[in-house]
Design a protein around this motif. Structure first.
Motif, mmCIF file in Angstrom:
data_model
loop_
_atom_site.group_PDB
_atom_site.id
_atom_site.type_symbol
_atom_site.label_atom_id
_atom_site.label_comp_id
_atom_site.label_asym_id
_atom_site.label_seq_id
_atom_site.Cartn_x
_atom_site.Cartn_y
_atom_site.Cartn_z
ATOM 1 N N TYR A 43 -2.791 -22.235 23.733
ATOM 2 C CA TYR A 43 -1.771 -22.356 24.536
ATOM 3 C C TYR A 43 -1.017 -23.556 23.690
ATOM 4 O O TYR A 43 -1.509 -24.752 23.621
ATOM 5 N N ASN A 44 0.134 -23.327 23.534
ATOM 6 C CA ASN A 44 1.094 -24.607 22.846
ATOM 7 C C ASN A 44 2.338 -25.007 24.068
ATOM 8 O O ASN A 44 2.946 -23.996 24.442
ATOM 9 N N PRO A 45 2.208 -26.163 24.420
ATOM 10 C CA PRO A 45 3.070 -26.521 25.448
ATOM 11 C C PRO A 45 4.314 -26.360 25.018
ATOM 12 O O PRO A 45 4.684 -26.568 23.624
ATOM 13 N N PRO A 46 5.549 -26.281 25.727
ATOM 14 C CA PRO A 46 6.809 -26.167 25.382
ATOM 15 C C PRO A 46 7.409 -27.269 24.616
ATOM 16 O O PRO A 46 8.277 -27.281 23.646
ATOM 17 N N GLN A 47 6.881 -28.718 24.762
ATOM 18 C CA GLN A 47 7.107 -29.786 24.023
ATOM 19 C C GLN A 47 6.956 -29.862 22.608
ATOM 20 O O GLN A 47 7.408 -29.885 21.621
ATOM 21 N N ALA A 48 5.551 -29.160 22.395
ATOM 22 C CA ALA A 48 5.403 -28.953 20.938
ATOM 23 C C ALA A 48 5.884 -27.898 20.457
ATOM 24 O O ALA A 48 6.415 -28.075 18.993
ATOM 25 N N ASN A 49 6.259 -26.791 20.883
ATOM 26 C CA ASN A 49 6.982 -25.886 20.209
ATOM 27 C C ASN A 49 8.557 -26.242 19.932
ATOM 28 O O ASN A 49 9.004 -25.969 18.854
ATOM 29 N N THR A 50 9.002 -27.169 20.677
ATOM 30 C CA THR A 50 10.267 -27.803 20.328
ATOM 31 C C THR A 50 10.318 -28.631 19.268
ATOM 32 O O THR A 50 11.287 -28.554 18.255
ATOM 33 N N GLN A 51 9.358 -29.406 19.183
ATOM 34 C CA GLN A 51 9.186 -30.201 17.998
ATOM 35 C C GLN A 51 8.771 -29.483 16.722
ATOM 36 O O GLN A 51 9.359 -29.889 15.881
ATOM 37 N N GLN A 52 8.131 -28.231 16.856
ATOM 38 C CA GLN A 52 8.009 -27.478 15.568
ATOM 39 C C GLN A 52 9.215 -26.947 15.274
ATOM 40 O O GLN A 52 9.632 -26.961 14.085
ATOM 41 N N ARG A 53 10.083 -26.437 16.252
ATOM 42 C CA ARG A 53 11.116 -26.001 15.803
ATOM 43 C C ARG A 53 11.987 -26.994 15.155
ATOM 44 O O ARG A 53 12.927 -27.027 14.099
ATOM 45 N N ARG A 54 12.074 -28.364 15.838
ATOM 46 C CA ARG A 54 13.092 -29.569 15.181
ATOM 47 C C ARG A 54 12.625 -29.664 13.663
ATOM 48 O O ARG A 54 13.493 -30.027 12.782
ATOM 49 N N TYR A 55 11.269 -29.690 13.535
ATOM 50 C CA TYR A 55 10.644 -29.877 12.073
ATOM 51 C C TYR A 55 11.218 -28.862 11.288
ATOM 52 O O TYR A 55 11.505 -29.104 10.097
ATOM 53 N N ARG A 56 11.024 -27.787 11.652
ATOM 54 C CA ARG A 56 11.325 -26.583 10.521
ATOM 55 C C ARG A 56 13.182 -26.432 10.540
ATOM 56 O O ARG A 56 13.241 -26.454 9.322
#
Length: 349
Positions: free
Chosen positions: A3-16
């Motif tokens: 499970y990836n929390p929404p905050q982690a997904n947002t940070q990953q998108r920002r990183y990309r």
């Protein structure tokens, strides 16, 4: 299934997104560095290094300019930008202070001091050749790093105020000794020393690149290889020790890599300020504090900014050329002032 929390997904998108934007900036810098300059500006110059046939309007002199002047400068700018950004990221994490920088705390000054000593008096001492200048810069960077580090409390502790003051004192001492070297140096050495003090990528050739690139390459690979351990230092030295890191020896190791990378950079370009200070901050603003994300983004940003600064140095007053240290100072000093104001407000709060 994880499970990836929404905050982690947002940070990953920002990183990309940040990586994609930075890669686009790097491509733009590469195109401008190769295809434009005082001699000729033409996008087809991007092809001359590998295109075997003739290109209409592209003379042999244009091919020579690209192959012997622009490409070595491009390679040097990429390497120096990367390693200075990595060294700045490492120093700020090691000192746990956003204002720590190889130039601010005297490492660049120490490297320049010993390199300028070799330039000024090397012919009299039998120390002739690029390898001696690179070795002198490394020894100076290493000595300055350990001196400032010990003055700031040693390898088991760090007093940030003392660190900054020690860096100021070391910069002042290095400036005084460099002035003394200038007084006794001959005319040829004085010209080279002026190049060192202002910082420039001019004059680099394929022949004098290998030694400095080797030093920067070793340091850059070491920073990348140890980025997870560097990231653990963000938790604090005690917590990093709980994770299995030998903190004291690891800090000594980082000091050596910083000295090697900065020494190799200073040996080839002279003193270029603010890259190691500003670039890590920009990376943290984009992707957060994790060194796992900050390190690669800082490398790309540092390379892009330094190559673009070199392009501006060549184009703004063409056919003359500004020292690149002036460009980076003009870009970095306002950002540093903003950092100081934020730091001041945080202290008052």
């Amino acid at each position: 299934m994880t499970y990836n929390p929404p905050q982690a997904n947002t940070q990953q998108r920002r990183y990309r997104y940040a990586l994609l934007m930075t890669l686009g900036l790097l491509v733009l810098a590469l195109v401008l560095a190769v295809s434009s300059g005082p001699v000729m500006s033409d996008w087809r110059l991007l092809l001359v290094s590998w295109w075997p046939g003739e290109l209409n309007g592209i003379e042999p002199i244009h091919r020579a300019v690209v192959a012997e002047i622009r490409l070595p400068r491009l390679v040097l700018g990429l390497a120096v930008g990367m390693v200075l950004a990595q060294a700045g990221t490492t120093m700020q994490t090691l000192c746990r202070n956003p204002l720590a920088d190889p130039g601010l705390i005297g490492i660049s000054a120490g490297a320049a001091l010993c390199a300028l000593f070799v330039i000024a008096f090397g012919s009299q001492l039998g120390l002739v050749g690029d390898i001696w200048v690179t070795l002198g810069a490394f020894v100076g960077a290493l000595g300055a790093t350990f001196l400032v580090y010990r003055l700031a409390g040693g390898l088991r502790g760090m007093n940030i105020a003392t660190l900054i003051l020690a860096g100021v004192a070391l910069n002042a001492l290095a400036g005084a000794l460099i002035g003394l070297f200038s007084f006794y140096a001959d005319d040829e050495a004085l010209r080279l020393m002026s190049f060192w003090q202002m910082g420039s990528l001019a004059g680099v050739t394929w022949d004098n690149l290998p030694f400095g690139l080797l030093a920067m390459g070793i340091a850059s690979v070491a920073f990348w290889w140890r980025r997870h351990a560097i990231n653990a230092l963000l938790l604090g030295e005690r917590q990093a020790g709980y994770l299995g890191i030998s903190v004291v020896s690891f800090k000594r190791e980082l000091v050596i890599w910083v000295a090697l990378g900065v020494g190799g950079a200073v040996a080839l370009t002279g003193m270029i300020g603010f890259i190691g200070l500003v670039i890590p901050h920009i990376a943290r603003l984009l992707v957060g504090a994790s060194i796992i994300r900050v390190m690669p983004l800082s490398m790309l940003l540092g390379a892009s900014v330094l190559v673009l600064a070199d392009w501006l140095a060549r184009m703004l007053v063409a056919p003359a050329e500004l020292p690149i240290g002036i460009i980076t100072a003009l870009l970095g000093a306002p950002f540093f002032i903003v950092l100081l104001l934020k730091f001041k407000r945080r202290l008052h709060a």
